[in-house]
Design a protein around this motif. Structure first.
Motif, PDB file in Angstrom:
ATOM      1  N   THR A 162       0.783  -1.283  -0.197  1.00 10.00           N
ATOM      2  CA  THR A 162      -0.024  -0.021  -0.159  1.00 10.00           C
ATOM      3  C   THR A 162       0.829   1.268  -0.016  1.00 10.00           C
ATOM      4  O   THR A 162       0.672   2.290  -0.660  1.00 10.00           O
ATOM      5  CB  THR A 162      -1.068   0.123   1.217  1.00 10.00           C
ATOM      6  N   LEU A 163       1.836   1.200   0.520  1.00 10.55           N
ATOM      7  CA  LEU A 163       2.929   2.391   0.710  1.00 10.55           C
ATOM      8  C   LEU A 163       3.501   2.414  -0.763  1.00 10.55           C
ATOM      9  O   LEU A 163       3.536   3.794  -1.326  1.00 10.55           O
ATOM     10  CB  LEU A 163       4.023   1.973   1.518  1.00 10.55           C
ATOM     11  N   VAL A 164       3.833   1.411  -1.356  1.00 12.23           N
ATOM     12  CA  VAL A 164       4.611   1.325  -2.735  1.00 12.23           C
ATOM     13  C   VAL A 164       3.339   2.153  -3.793  1.00 12.23           C
ATOM     14  O   VAL A 164       3.539   2.882  -4.419  1.00 12.23           O
ATOM     15  CB  VAL A 164       4.847   0.085  -3.063  1.00 12.23           C
ATOM     16  N   VAL A 165       2.057   1.549  -3.613  1.00 14.32           N
ATOM     17  CA  VAL A 165       1.171   2.082  -4.471  1.00 14.32           C
ATOM     18  C   VAL A 165       0.705   3.727  -4.467  1.00 14.32           C
ATOM     19  O   VAL A 165       0.633   4.432  -5.231  1.00 14.32           O
ATOM     20  CB  VAL A 165      -0.270   1.127  -4.536  1.00 14.32           C
ATOM     21  N   LYS A 166       0.954   4.131  -2.989  1.00 10.45           N
ATOM     22  CA  LYS A 166       0.571   5.252  -2.593  1.00 10.45           C
ATOM     23  C   LYS A 166       1.768   6.277  -2.929  1.00 10.45           C
ATOM     24  O   LYS A 166       1.258   7.415  -3.561  1.00 10.45           O
ATOM     25  CB  LYS A 166       0.088   5.448  -1.260  1.00 10.45           C
ATOM     26  N   ARG A 167       2.687   5.960  -2.856  1.00  6.04           N
ATOM     27  CA  ARG A 167       4.257   6.656  -3.351  1.00  6.04           C
ATOM     28  C   ARG A 167       3.942   6.864  -4.639  1.00  6.04           C
ATOM     29  O   ARG A 167       4.342   7.941  -5.264  1.00  6.04           O
ATOM     30  CB  ARG A 167       5.202   5.853  -2.770  1.00  6.04           C
TER      31      ARG A 167
END
Lengths: 288, 288
Positions: A162-167
């Motif tokens: 989720t951090l990767v996609v939001k970044r």
């Protein structure tokens, strides 16, 4: 037409047809929520469909077991693909469009592009699974381009994802609102995962040590413990006691980051990954 | 309102405002052509505006000197930025929207994402300018997300860049039609470039050897020469004769690829890069 009658599910294989279907809905003034999946749907995925249905006028999903996010020794070939059952589940929950592309259309001959999101993709899953997050980011962007929805829904079980996609969405100015939804667990606490089907009954019992160790941490912290090392030691001891649970990492980080903390103050997330038998499992818990 | 009256030029700095302006036009059933630039506009850029105006209902451009595509020893700081003149030129040619983002909005703190397009970005410019094409691909994708046009226009002077952008657009399923337009040259043959302003009169004279060497190659090939090595030797001799022209590469490739050919048959492109004084120049010619 009464509202309770479910609309039919359109299964769409082609990129252009998929994009046109979404654009047509949006041109009519309605919003679209999108749930990208690799199929083998469980209540975790279906809770994302429900969240999309609650926030958007229409719901789209995708089913694509993306080869580029699996390592050479991972379970791409044996990953479960119960397509007809998946379609039935999507239909029952009110999903109206499902994009089911062919690998040959997603990665044709001459394909060469990949996306790297930098620091958030480096530790834990990024370290254990080289190339994984580049594969994830790239296919998610591709899916966003094929299914240009207003909002996209991801489960918090894959915290680092989720951090990767939001970044990526922030960095690349993507016009989609990335929504993250709670982990769905079985009654005994095991986080739902398409990979749970690999577990033997004995492995499944031992796998409970992951969620138990997270609850133990929560208890320690609510009891006043502030030393992250101490919490981690107690979690590792619990996991070790389960027997044949090979821990890959236990990370205690400032929530919404991959930055490990020494002293617990403010919201944190604890993430754990372990192999039980040959099955690799992950879980996490937000605390505070 | 008579068609000849130019519409006014809207200068837009914010991502959301830009995207909304384009979406509003498209919702009205009109198409948008987009010309991304780094400013310092010349007739090469303006020919792209003309091409966009000929094929689309409305024209948008962007002006952004993208820091991530410059190397540490390149000319980012001294790159010309004649903004008011650029806006006048865009207005005169019928461009209606120009996106002029701030670097702080494009690359805020915590920014981490980059795009790599693989093999087409490796040789020539990719080798001479490490990170350049990743910077280009990434900013072009960001600009496409901010200015979600129907078609985007690039000049063929940056031959390898056009391959990079087309590769990315195809690989990532981008919903934009990438159009490539002819090189615009001064009367003496020099390909237009914002960097030509760096040339002293003597350097400018020597810089003509690039386009001359390409014309020489064209003559040799139309005269029956099929040996790429021989053509290359004659070009290098011509460039050497100009004096103080430091050739970085002369590449003879199958057109629309970076694949060098030994025997010339079918359409080819010859690409050349050289430093004249401290100014790095590129040029190319499609033959056959």
């Amino acid at each position: 037409m009464p509202a309770a009658v479910p609309r039919s599910l359109q299964v769409i294989n082609g990129v252009e047809a998929m994009r046109t279907a979404i654009r047509d809905v949006q041109r009519g003034g309605e919003t679209v929520g999108f749930v990208p999946t690799m199929g083998a749907l469980h209540e975790g995925h279906l809770s994302l469909i429900d969240a999309a249905a609650a926030e958007c006028d229409r719901v789209a999903a995708s089913i694509f077991v993306n080869p580029t996010q699996f390592g050479p020794n991972e379970d791409f070939t044996k990953y479960p693909r119960p397509l007809e059952r998946d379609l039935d589940l999507l239909r029952e929950r009110g999903c109206e469009f499902v994009f089911v592309p062919e690998a040959a259309e997603m990665y044709p001959a001459g394909y060469g592009t990949s996306i790297d999101v930098g620091a958030v993709a480096v530790p834990w899953e990024g370290a254990a699974r080289p190339g994984h997050f580049s594969g994830v980011a790239t296919v998610v962007l591709k899916l966003f381009e094929c299914v240009p929805a207003d909002r996209a829904y991801f489960g918090r079980k894959d915290y680092q994802q989720t951090l990767v996609v939001k970044r990526m969405a922030a960095d690349l100015n993507l016009p989609v609102d990335v929504r993250v939804c709670a982990i769905i667990r079985d009654a005994d606490g095991l986080a739902l995962s398409s990979r749970n089907v690999y577990l033997s009954p004995d492995e499944r019992r031992r796998a409970l040590s992951l969620s138990q160790s997270l609850r133990l941490a929560e208890e320690l912290i609510s009891g006043g413990e502030r030393d992250a090392l101490m919490v981690r030691e107690r979690m590792l001891a619990h996991l070790a006691a389960a027997g044949d649970v090979n821990v890959e990492y236990v990370a205690i980080v400032r929530d919404e980051t991959v930055d490990e903390v020494a002293t617990i103050s403010g919201p944190i997330t604890i993430a754990v990954a372990a192999k039980v038998g040959t099955t690799r499992l992950i879980d996490n818990l937000r605390i505070g």
